[in-house]
Design a protein around this motif. Structure first.
Motif, PDB file in Angstrom:
ATOM      1  N   PHE A  80      11.123   5.910  -1.451  1.00 40.13           N
ATOM      2  CA  PHE A  80      10.212   6.200  -2.237  1.00 40.13           C
ATOM      3  C   PHE A  80       9.870   7.207  -3.109  1.00 40.13           C
ATOM      4  O   PHE A  80       9.579   6.921  -4.486  1.00 40.13           O
ATOM      5  CB  PHE A  80       8.647   5.355  -1.818  1.00 40.13           C
ATOM      6  CG  PHE A  80       9.269   3.614  -1.730  1.00 40.13           C
ATOM      7  CD1 PHE A  80       9.214   2.824  -2.621  1.00 40.13           C
ATOM      8  CD2 PHE A  80       9.014   3.742  -0.325  1.00 40.13           C
ATOM      9  CE1 PHE A  80       9.575   1.336  -2.094  1.00 40.13           C
ATOM     10  CE2 PHE A  80       9.321   2.219   0.100  1.00 40.13           C
ATOM     11  CZ  PHE A  80       9.191   1.185  -0.985  1.00 40.13           C
ATOM     12  N   GLU A  81      10.273   8.146  -3.085  1.00 39.18           N
ATOM     13  CA  GLU A  81      10.576   9.315  -3.575  1.00 39.18           C
ATOM     14  C   GLU A  81      12.254  10.299  -3.851  1.00 39.18           C
ATOM     15  O   GLU A  81      11.845  10.666  -4.812  1.00 39.18           O
ATOM     16  CB  GLU A  81       9.297  10.295  -3.174  1.00 39.18           C
ATOM     17  CG  GLU A  81       7.787   9.845  -2.868  1.00 39.18           C
ATOM     18  CD  GLU A  81       7.314  10.485  -2.141  1.00 39.18           C
ATOM     19  OE1 GLU A  81       7.504  12.095  -1.041  1.00 39.18           O
ATOM     20  OE2 GLU A  81       5.897  10.736  -1.912  1.00 39.18           O
ATOM     21  N   LYS A 122       5.664  14.622   4.968  1.00 42.37           N
ATOM     22  CA  LYS A 122       7.129  14.494   3.519  1.00 42.37           C
ATOM     23  C   LYS A 122       7.949  13.865   3.805  1.00 42.37           C
ATOM     24  O   LYS A 122       9.027  13.534   3.038  1.00 42.37           O
ATOM     25  CB  LYS A 122       6.981  15.886   3.088  1.00 42.37           C
ATOM     26  CG  LYS A 122       5.557  16.454   2.796  1.00 42.37           C
ATOM     27  CD  LYS A 122       5.493  17.715   1.178  1.00 42.37           C
ATOM     28  CE  LYS A 122       5.745  18.878   1.689  1.00 42.37           C
ATOM     29  NZ  LYS A 122       4.440  19.061   2.917  1.00 42.37           N
ATOM     30  N   THR A 123       8.731  14.253   5.226  1.00 37.81           N
ATOM     31  CA  THR A 123       9.546  13.570   5.665  1.00 37.81           C
ATOM     32  C   THR A 123       9.577  11.705   6.332  1.00 37.81           C
ATOM     33  O   THR A 123      10.666  11.440   6.942  1.00 37.81           O
ATOM     34  CB  THR A 123      10.624  14.197   6.633  1.00 37.81           C
ATOM     35  OG1 THR A 123       9.094  14.538   8.365  1.00 37.81           O
ATOM     36  CG2 THR A 123      11.087  15.847   5.715  1.00 37.81           C
ATOM     37  N   CYS A 124       8.932  11.539   6.446  1.00 35.52           N
ATOM     38  CA  CYS A 124       8.639   9.837   6.789  1.00 35.52           C
ATOM     39  C   CYS A 124       9.687   9.194   5.593  1.00 35.52           C
ATOM     40  O   CYS A 124       9.867   9.425   4.766  1.00 35.52           O
ATOM     41  CB  CYS A 124       7.419   9.458   5.860  1.00 35.52           C
ATOM     42  SG  CYS A 124       7.147   7.399   6.081  1.00 35.52           S
ATOM     43  N   ALA A 125      10.671   8.652   6.203  1.00 37.50           N
ATOM     44  CA  ALA A 125      11.126   7.743   6.170  1.00 37.50           C
ATOM     45  C   ALA A 125      10.778   6.496   4.537  1.00 37.50           C
ATOM     46  O   ALA A 125      11.804   6.645   3.666  1.00 37.50           O
ATOM     47  CB  ALA A 125      12.161   6.808   6.787  1.00 37.50           C
ATOM     48  N   TYR A 126       9.913   6.682   4.451  1.00 34.80           N
ATOM     49  CA  TYR A 126       9.327   5.472   3.253  1.00 34.80           C
ATOM     50  C   TYR A 126       9.024   5.873   2.122  1.00 34.80           C
ATOM     51  O   TYR A 126       9.266   5.903   0.947  1.00 34.80           O
ATOM     52  CB  TYR A 126       7.668   4.898   3.757  1.00 34.80           C
ATOM     53  CG  TYR A 126       8.553   2.933   4.842  1.00 34.80           C
ATOM     54  CD1 TYR A 126       8.563   2.769   4.806  1.00 34.80           C
ATOM     55  CD2 TYR A 126       7.792   3.875   6.226  1.00 34.80           C
ATOM     56  CE1 TYR A 126       8.307   1.554   5.562  1.00 34.80           C
ATOM     57  CE2 TYR A 126       8.239   3.193   7.114  1.00 34.80           C
ATOM     58  CZ  TYR A 126       8.876   1.922   6.590  1.00 34.80           C
ATOM     59  OH  TYR A 126       8.437   0.674   7.692  1.00 34.80           O
ATOM     60  N   ARG A 127       8.470   7.404   2.778  1.00 36.40           N
ATOM     61  CA  ARG A 127       8.199   8.610   1.184  1.00 36.40           C
ATOM     62  C   ARG A 127       9.575   9.398   0.548  1.00 36.40           C
ATOM     63  O   ARG A 127       9.556   8.441  -0.218  1.00 36.40           O
ATOM     64  CB  ARG A 127       7.168   9.747   1.914  1.00 36.40           C
ATOM     65  CG  ARG A 127       6.306   9.487   1.586  1.00 36.40           C
ATOM     66  CD  ARG A 127       5.593  10.881   2.366  1.00 36.40           C
ATOM     67  NE  ARG A 127       5.021  11.732   0.806  1.00 36.40           N
ATOM     68  CZ  ARG A 127       4.430  12.849   1.014  1.00 36.40           C
ATOM     69  NH1 ARG A 127       3.314  12.577   1.996  1.00 36.40           N
ATOM     70  NH2 ARG A 127       4.005  13.546  -0.769  1.00 36.40           N
ATOM     71  N   GLU A 128      10.595   9.271   2.041  1.00 31.58           N
ATOM     72  CA  GLU A 128      11.968   9.822   0.894  1.00 31.58           C
ATOM     73  C   GLU A 128      12.429   8.608  -0.151  1.00 31.58           C
ATOM     74  O   GLU A 128      13.105   9.211  -0.473  1.00 31.58           O
ATOM     75  CB  GLU A 128      12.536   9.879   2.141  1.00 31.58           C
ATOM     76  CG  GLU A 128      12.609  11.486   2.773  1.00 31.58           C
ATOM     77  CD  GLU A 128      13.093  11.653   4.679  1.00 31.58           C
ATOM     78  OE1 GLU A 128      13.422  12.928   4.825  1.00 31.58           O
ATOM     79  OE2 GLU A 128      13.538  11.261   4.953  1.00 31.58           O
ATOM     80  N   ASN A 148       0.586  -1.818   0.022  1.00 26.76           N
ATOM     81  CA  ASN A 148       0.102  -0.121  -0.244  1.00 26.76           C
ATOM     82  C   ASN A 148       1.045   0.903   0.296  1.00 26.76           C
ATOM     83  O   ASN A 148       0.465   2.680   0.450  1.00 26.76           O
ATOM     84  CB  ASN A 148      -1.109  -0.093   1.273  1.00 26.76           C
ATOM     85  CG  ASN A 148      -0.338   0.155   2.728  1.00 26.76           C
ATOM     86  OD1 ASN A 148       1.014  -0.194   3.045  1.00 26.76           O
ATOM     87  ND2 ASN A 148      -0.742   0.209   3.731  1.00 26.76           N
ATOM     88  N   VAL A 149       2.301   1.134  -0.872  1.00 30.51           N
ATOM     89  CA  VAL A 149       2.892   2.311  -0.202  1.00 30.51           C
ATOM     90  C   VAL A 149       1.971   3.571  -1.088  1.00 30.51           C
ATOM     91  O   VAL A 149       2.457   4.444  -0.979  1.00 30.51           O
ATOM     92  CB  VAL A 149       4.142   2.641  -1.325  1.00 30.51           C
ATOM     93  CG1 VAL A 149       5.445   2.097  -0.269  1.00 30.51           C
ATOM     94  CG2 VAL A 149       3.732   1.131  -2.795  1.00 30.51           C
ATOM     95  N   ASP A 150       1.188   3.178  -2.471  1.00 35.76           N
ATOM     96  CA  ASP A 150       0.581   4.205  -3.004  1.00 35.76           C
ATOM     97  C   ASP A 150      -0.837   5.020  -1.602  1.00 35.76           C
ATOM     98  O   ASP A 150      -0.952   6.203  -2.309  1.00 35.76           O
ATOM     99  CB  ASP A 150      -0.626   3.523  -3.764  1.00 35.76           C
ATOM    100  CG  ASP A 150      -1.325   2.830  -3.041  1.00 35.76           C
ATOM    101  OD1 ASP A 150      -1.146   1.879  -2.188  1.00 35.76           O
ATOM    102  OD2 ASP A 150      -2.741   2.787  -3.390  1.00 35.76           O
ATOM    103  N   LYS A 151      -0.313   4.647  -0.946  1.00 31.90           N
ATOM    104  CA  LYS A 151      -0.976   5.411   0.826  1.00 31.90           C
ATOM    105  C   LYS A 151      -0.024   6.183   0.918  1.00 31.90           C
ATOM    106  O   LYS A 151       0.101   7.084   2.506  1.00 31.90           O
ATOM    107  CB  LYS A 151      -1.506   4.542   1.202  1.00 31.90           C
ATOM    108  CG  LYS A 151      -2.393   3.485   0.650  1.00 31.90           C
ATOM    109  CD  LYS A 151      -3.865   4.071   0.710  1.00 31.90           C
ATOM    110  CE  LYS A 151      -5.259   3.938   1.030  1.00 31.90           C
ATOM    111  NZ  LYS A 151      -4.863   2.736   0.398  1.00 31.90           N
TER     112      LYS A 151
END
Ligand code: SF4
Ligand code: SF4
Length: 121
Positions: free
Chosen positions: A86-87, A78-84, A69-72
């Motif tokens: 994958f982005e 924005k500074t979540c380690a998962y977002r950083e 569910n990384v689309d969530k």
């Protein structure tokens, strides 16, 4: 996407606590505002969830991130380690430690007074 074992996936989290902040949504615009109020189950001393295995039962809005569910991620700070990751962004390793107040100590009607505009969210 790369396959992650459960341990690898969990190890990405930096335990910053930012996803456990209470958010308010403007009913008219849909805009989401962060507060400096943190979930009642967040242990600020240990910087982790105190009910991790039961978190989704106890807090239905608690998002259990997984490779499926990384689309969530757009719901995460924005500074979540998962977002950083994958982005492909540079990590910003700040946490909520010393900056928050527990949900247990704030009345629901006062939440608006706790809206914050931290640059590292
Ligand atoms: S239940 Fe745990 S993981 Fe979920 S928001 Fe609260 S402290 Fe964070
Ligand atoms: S915002 Fe991301 S890195 Fe920080 S505690 Fe939550 S899941 Fe972990």
């Amino acid at each position: 996407m790369k396959k992650y074992s459960k341990e690898e996936w969990e190890s990405i989290c930096r335990r910053c606590g930012k996803c456990c902040l209470i958010k308010l949504e403007d009913e008219n615009t849909g805009e989401v505002y962060y507060t400096n109020v943190i979930c009642r189950y967040f242990d600020e001393e240990k910087m982790c969830c105190s009910v991790y295995d039961k978190r989704c039962e106890l807090v239905p809005t608690c998002l259990k991130l997984s490779p499926d569910n990384v689309d969530k991620l757009s719901w995460m700070p924005k500074t979540c380690a998962y977002r950083e990751l994958f982005e492909n962004k540079q990590p910003i390793k700040t946490t909520v430690k010393g900056r928050v107040i527990s949900e247990k100590a704030v009345k629901e009607e006062d939440l608006e007074d706790h809206i914050v505009d931290w640059e590292d969210l």
